[in-house]
Design a protein around this motif. Sequence first.
Motif, PDB file in Angstrom:
ATOM      1  N   GLN A  50      30.347  35.979  38.249  1.00  0.00           N
ATOM      2  CA  GLN A  50      31.594  36.535  38.607  1.00  0.00           C
ATOM      3  C   GLN A  50      31.006  38.478  38.818  1.00  0.00           C
ATOM      4  O   GLN A  50      31.575  39.311  38.826  1.00  0.00           O
ATOM      5  N   GLN A  61      36.209  41.825  38.883  1.00  0.00           N
ATOM      6  CA  GLN A  61      35.761  40.561  38.631  1.00  0.00           C
ATOM      7  C   GLN A  61      37.020  39.453  39.377  1.00  0.00           C
ATOM      8  O   GLN A  61      36.612  38.253  40.083  1.00  0.00           O
ATOM      9  N   CYS A  65      37.192  35.503  41.723  1.00  0.00           N
ATOM     10  CA  CYS A  65      37.738  34.454  42.249  1.00  0.00           C
ATOM     11  C   CYS A  65      38.438  34.371  43.025  1.00  0.00           C
ATOM     12  O   CYS A  65      38.811  33.300  43.233  1.00  0.00           O
TER      13      CYS A  65
END
Length: 103
Positions: A50, A61, A65
């Motif tokens: 990620q 990041q 997510c």
Amino acid sequence: MEIDDLVAMFEQAPGGKEEMSSARQWLSSSLDECDQGTLKSLRLKAGLSQSILAQKIGLQQPNICAFETGKRKPEYKTAQKLAQSLNVTVDGIYKAFDKNKAR
């Protein structure tokens, strides 16, 4: 030690980036059928974490997510960057997002 620190340590070792990328690709091929075609599986198939994907497209990041869990839909420009980084079409990104959201 956090998992991100451990991954970073492995990636800094000689050949570590390639081995971690290979491990992510293996994990992608091992996902069960209901996980195939999700943003996560596309990312893993590309051998990216990620964090690395976020860096490639100029985001943080937590945004990746949120996309992978279906909490946030990527805007079109972001979807274009995701598509380019994951070697799929923009339509493929939105289909993968919809699959995540449906889960």
